[in-house]
Enzyme design. Structure first.
Site, PDB file in Angstrom:
ATOM      1  N   CYS A 271       0.909  -1.085   0.044  1.00  0.00           N
ATOM      2  CA  CYS A 271       0.043   0.657  -0.026  1.00  0.00           C
ATOM      3  C   CYS A 271       0.917   1.106  -0.087  1.00  0.00           C
ATOM      4  O   CYS A 271       1.013   1.371   1.175  1.00  0.00           O
ATOM      5  CB  CYS A 271      -1.097  -0.351   1.243  1.00  0.00           C
ATOM      6  SG  CYS A 271      -2.049   1.097   1.444  1.00  0.00           S
TER       7      CYS A 271
ATOM      8  N   CYS B 260      -0.324   4.197   2.035  1.00  0.00           N
ATOM      9  CA  CYS B 260      -0.242   3.868   3.290  1.00  0.00           C
ATOM     10  C   CYS B 260       1.267   4.420   3.611  1.00  0.00           C
ATOM     11  O   CYS B 260       1.373   5.233   4.841  1.00  0.00           O
ATOM     12  CB  CYS B 260      -0.651   2.297   4.187  1.00  0.00           C
ATOM     13  SG  CYS B 260      -2.015   1.708   3.619  1.00  0.00           S
ATOM     14  N   ASP B 261       1.822   3.559   3.303  1.00  0.00           N
ATOM     15  CA  ASP B 261       3.426   3.815   3.471  1.00  0.00           C
ATOM     16  C   ASP B 261       4.714   4.314   2.559  1.00  0.00           C
ATOM     17  O   ASP B 261       5.317   4.955   3.304  1.00  0.00           O
ATOM     18  CB  ASP B 261       3.918   1.921   3.413  1.00  0.00           C
ATOM     19  CG  ASP B 261       3.221   1.292   3.902  1.00  0.00           C
ATOM     20  OD1 ASP B 261       3.120   1.589   5.457  1.00  0.00           O
ATOM     21  OD2 ASP B 261       3.816   0.601   3.959  1.00  0.00           O
TER      22      ASP B 261
END
Ligand code: NDP
Length: 374
Positions: free
Chosen positions: A148, A151-152
């Site tokens: 992701c 997200c990261d």
């Protein structure tokens, strides 16, 4: 051993942001929800708490200006659901029968009877299954390997670094393009010499000077150290069979997601990939009383906050559905808890002021019904 039978008005499957938000809302509405989630199992990729349990820092969940670790965020969700009386059951559901209400769910030790069912079983990122990919401490998952970018990608470990994205679909193009905001260079490693991604997404990636493509190539292994995270990958040219070590600081696996809908095949409507279909501006599935929220019905946004949003919607949808079920009175009449009478054939409802409106399942859920009363 005899199975225990549990009868509940609201049963929720899944304990990610969608399932736990549905639980918070249903519990606050005094519906005593039972939330069933699968036990942790590395092979089946199940983690109570869902995909955020394998994420490190979450910087984009509103309300946490300093960011919060994925598992810590889910712990807060869970505490909030517990606070209002959600009952939790951690077990595998082996079969569901949605042919009539109450719906029946079977586990090794229980038969669960549900007046309404909220499905929040999520989706799982597909993984390559190569050495070094598994979650820490077995590999570098969460320490340089991610599925992701949203997200990261912004994490310090990836800033101004060389990153690898694996895949050739829209997700891979989107992840690669997004990562160029932070990375020095992004290499898209694809197993063929043609992308599966839509033309517009391909062109956007081709135009981006920070993105380069490595064609006809597979990633065979991910290397690194516990201190530094990922340090490189072993690339394998599928045409020449040549292998090379390619230094990089992160690997984003973007080879698609798989909605967790096996249990519902043949009973609920799904798209060609297996995502549950919900109708209009609601979480209603094709079976009245069954609702779906979060990633199991969303192949587009797939964010914790959107999952939480649809989790809230599904609890409200379930609550309204239950409110409109007929209740038998001592005199034999059937009325809803709002005092409306049900016609003997159950096809229409007569309001206290004499108006009649349809009780057909499609309009018994969500906004259509409230509109038809006005
Ligand atoms: P796709 O199934 O479309 O693409 C998966 C990609 O990963 C393919 O290129 C495939 O290769 C590759 N792949 C699959 N398995 C492996 C493997 N084991 N090893 C190496 N490569 C592998 O999935 P996406 O997640 O990209 O897209 C899913 C759906 O979501 C699509 O309909 C897409 O359009 C949509 N989507 C839309 C977005 C948007 O509009 N903004 C963003 C993201 C997704 P191969 O091509 O050789 O099969």
């Amino acid at each position: 051993m005899d199975k225990q039978t549990l009868k509940r008005d609201v049963v929720i499957i899944g304990s990610g942001p969608a399932g736990l938000t549905a639980a918070i809302y249903a519990a606050r509405a005094n519906l005593n929800p039972l939330l069933i989630d699968a036990p942790a199992d590395a092979e089946k990729q199940t983690t109570p708490g869902g995909q955020l349990m394998i994420t490190t820092e979450v910087e984009n969940y509103p309300g946490f200006p300093q960011g919060i670790q994925g598992p810590a965020l889910m712990e807060e969700f869970r505490k909030q659901a517990e606070r209002f009386g959600t009952e939790f059951l951690e077990t595998w559901i082996t079969e569901v029968d949605l042919t009539e209400r109450p719906f029946l769910l079977y586990t090794a030790g229980h038969t669960v009877s549900a007046q309404t069912l909220i499905i929040a079983s999520g989706a799982s990122a597909k993984w390559l299954g190569i050495p070094g990919e598994a979650k820490v401490p077995y590999g570098f998952g969460g320490n340089g390997v991610s599925a992701c970018a949203t997200c990261d990608g912004p994490l310090p470990a990836f800033r101004n670094k060389t990153l690898v994205v694996v895949g050739g679909g829209d997700t891979a193009m989107e992840e690669a393009t997004f990562l160029t905001r932070y990375a020095k260079k992004v290499y898209v490693v694809h197993r063929r010499d043609k992308l599966r991604a839509s033309k517009i997404m391909q062109e956007k990636a081709f135009r981006n000077e920070k993105i380069e493509f490595i064609w006809n190539t597979a990633v065979d292994e991910i290397f690194g150290t516990p201190e530094d995270g990922v340090t490189g990958v072993k690339l394998h040219n599928l045409q020449t069979n040549e292998t090379t070590i390619f230094p990089c600081a992160g690997v984003f696996v973007a080879i698609g997601h798989k909605p967790n809908t096996e249990l519902f095949k043949g009973q609920l409507e799904m798209d060609e990939v297996g995502y549950l279909k919900t109708s209009g501006h609601s979480t209603a599935t094709n079976i009245p009383g069954v609702f779906a929220c979060g990633d199991v019905q969303d192949s587009v946004y797939r964010q914790a906050v959107t999952a939480a949003g649809t989790g809230c919607m599904s609890a409200l949808d379930a609550e309204r559905f239950l409110d409109h079920l007929p209740v038998a009175m001592p005199d034999g009449d059937e009325i809803t808890i709002e005092g409306e009478h049900i016609t003997p054939d159950h096809k229409a409802i007569i309001t206290a002021d004499g108006h009649m409106f349809s009780n057909e399942p499609e309009v018994a859920v969500g906004e259509e019904q409230s509109q038809s009363r006005e």
